[in-house]
Design a protein around this motif. Structure first.
Motif, mmCIF file in Angstrom:
data_model
loop_
_atom_site.group_PDB
_atom_site.id
_atom_site.type_symbol
_atom_site.label_atom_id
_atom_site.label_comp_id
_atom_site.label_asym_id
_atom_site.label_seq_id
_atom_site.Cartn_x
_atom_site.Cartn_y
_atom_site.Cartn_z
ATOM 1 N N PHE A 37 -9.327 3.987 7.842
ATOM 2 C CA PHE A 37 -9.615 4.452 6.494
ATOM 3 C C PHE A 37 -10.912 3.850 5.925
ATOM 4 O O PHE A 37 -11.268 4.122 4.779
ATOM 5 N N HIS A 51 -6.018 -0.825 10.144
ATOM 6 C CA HIS A 51 -5.570 -0.921 8.750
ATOM 7 C C HIS A 51 -4.149 -1.472 8.611
ATOM 8 O O HIS A 51 -3.707 -1.751 7.505
ATOM 9 N N TRP A 53 -8.593 9.163 -1.957
ATOM 10 C CA TRP A 53 -7.315 8.632 -2.464
ATOM 11 C C TRP A 53 -7.407 8.338 -3.959
ATOM 12 O O TRP A 53 -6.523 8.675 -4.736
ATOM 13 N N TRP A 60 2.072 12.031 0.656
ATOM 14 C CA TRP A 60 2.359 10.613 0.889
ATOM 15 C C TRP A 60 1.399 9.697 0.128
ATOM 16 O O TRP A 60 1.659 8.511 -0.016
ATOM 17 N N LYS A 90 7.148 -7.231 7.861
ATOM 18 C CA LYS A 90 6.057 -7.058 8.826
ATOM 19 C C LYS A 90 4.946 -8.110 8.807
ATOM 20 O O LYS A 90 4.223 -8.250 9.789
ATOM 21 N N TYR A 145 -0.277 -3.500 9.642
ATOM 22 C CA TYR A 145 0.290 -4.832 9.415
ATOM 23 C C TYR A 145 0.023 -5.813 10.555
ATOM 24 O O TYR A 145 0.167 -7.018 10.369
ATOM 25 N N GLY A 149 0.800 -1.220 0.000
ATOM 26 C CA GLY A 149 0.000 0.000 0.000
ATOM 27 C C GLY A 149 0.834 1.273 0.000
ATOM 28 O O GLY A 149 2.069 1.252 -0.100
ATOM 29 N N LEU A 150 0.143 2.368 0.129
ATOM 30 C CA LEU A 150 0.731 3.706 0.124
ATOM 31 C C LEU A 150 1.870 3.812 1.138
ATOM 32 O O LEU A 150 1.709 3.373 2.284
ATOM 33 N N THR A 151 2.942 4.403 0.746
ATOM 34 C CA THR A 151 4.161 4.656 1.543
ATOM 35 C C THR A 151 5.048 3.422 1.720
ATOM 36 O O THR A 151 6.119 3.521 2.305
ATOM 37 N N THR A 190 8.434 -3.863 2.981
ATOM 38 C CA THR A 190 7.450 -3.744 4.069
ATOM 39 C C THR A 190 6.785 -5.081 4.396
ATOM 40 O O THR A 190 6.744 -5.508 5.560
ATOM 41 N N HIS A 248 -2.621 -5.152 -0.342
ATOM 42 C CA HIS A 248 -3.210 -4.439 0.800
ATOM 43 C C HIS A 248 -3.512 -2.994 0.421
ATOM 44 O O HIS A 248 -2.647 -2.310 -0.140
ATOM 45 N N SER A 249 -4.730 -2.555 0.710
ATOM 46 C CA SER A 249 -5.110 -1.151 0.557
ATOM 47 C C SER A 249 -4.913 -0.701 -0.895
ATOM 48 O O SER A 249 -5.571 -1.236 -1.784
#
Ligand SMILES: N[C@@H](CCC(=O)N[C@@H](CSC=O)C(=O)NCC(=O)O)C(=O)O
Length: 278
Positions: free
Chosen positions: A225, A256, A181, A95, A62, A258, A51-53, A58, A146-147
């Motif tokens: 979110f 939302h 978004w 972001w 995680k 991990y 997802g974002l960022t 990641t 994810h997301s």
């Protein structure tokens, strides 16, 4: 392809790599977890879209996916979430748009169209690279995310029928044309004309008759979110109307992040394994 690091992990190897991505016009990073079974022949492969960022690291750090992936014999590929170092000033202004926010589509608008071509990279160039360089089965490929990456998993599976045999998502942006978004990303990458947005919106694709393998979607009910950005009820309604198989599970108390993903990652790996290992 350049090896950045490799780490023994549950009898397999978690590695991080970089290659010169022709479709993006810049170097791109990705992670690959190779399970121990790959020593004896090609294994099914899952692409996970973050997802974002997030980056290519990641999920590997995680989610806690490697233990069961090693047991089941699943390879997991984790692409970075956007081009990096594009030199576009606006790409670092927020972001949720630009660097770290590629939305898994090919941008059509300046100044993004030159480098922000994540759909082509993920579905073609990176896929072909992984199939050529790692012991992965071309006929057993799954997709999850994810997301923003859940949006990517759903839309890429719907837009590329037959390319992914199994699909799932954690807290996906399920109707991006109808949330801040998605509106921001689609306006920037695809332009103001909303008629072009539906082709990158999972709910709209399903309404239009596109089909995917049976979907597993998990959603936390304490997700910060959920109300503004995710809209799983719209995906649910579209699937029911279109006859698209969907298992949508709502989990009280989960947010939302991990910790939520780590709590249900085993269910997703088993969902993919049921098809990819059959
Ligand atoms: N602005 C915050 C929040 C960013 C965030 O929550 N990113 C999510 C994905 S949101 C939709 O795509 C995420 O997965 N973050 C990574 C994590 O480790 O939780 C920020 O900049 O952190």
């Amino acid at each position: 392809m350049e090896t950045l690091s490799q780490h023994h992990c549950f009898g397999g190897v978690q590695g991080f790599y970089r290659h010169s991505a022709h479709s993006i016009g810049l170097p791109m990073k990705f992670g690959v977890f190779v399970p121990p079974q790959a020593a004896h022949g090609p294994v099914p492969v899952l692409f996970y879209l973050a997802g974002l960022t997030c980056t290519e690291e990641t999920f590997a750090i995680k989610a806690g996916a490697q233990r069961l992936a090693a047991e089941l014999g699943l390879m997991i590929v984790t692409p970075d979430t956007s081009p990096r170092g594009t030199g576009i000033d606006a790409a670092d202004a927020a972001w949720d748009f630009g660097h770290g926010a590629g939305f898994y589509l090919d941008a059509t608008q300046a100044p993004w169209a030159g480098h922000f071509r994540m759909e082509t990279w993920v579905t073609q160039e990176l896929r072909q690279l992984v199939l050529a360089q790692f012991p992965a089965r071309a006929d057993r490929v799954g997709l999850f995310g994810h997301s923003m990456g859940g949006h990517g998993a759903l839309t890429l599976a719907l837009r590329h029928p037959g390319q992914y045999q199994s699909v799932s998502a954690f807290a996906p942006i399920a109707a991006p044309s109808q949330c801040p978004w998605g509106e921001k990303a689609f306006t920037g990458y695809l332009g103001e004309d909303r008629s072009g947005w539906a082709a990158h919106d999972a709910t709209e694709l399903i309404k239009a008759g596109h089909k995917a393998p049976p979907l597993l979607v998990d959603q936390g009910l304490a997700d910060q979110f959920l109300a503004a950005e995710l809209h799983p009820h719209l995906l649910e309604a579209a699937c029911a109307e279109a006859g698209q198989p969907l298992t949508l599970r709502r989990h009280a108390g989960y947010d939302h992040g991990y910790y939520f993903i780590a709590s249900f990652i085993d269910d997703h790996l088993r969902h993919h394994a049921r098809t990819l290992l059959a």
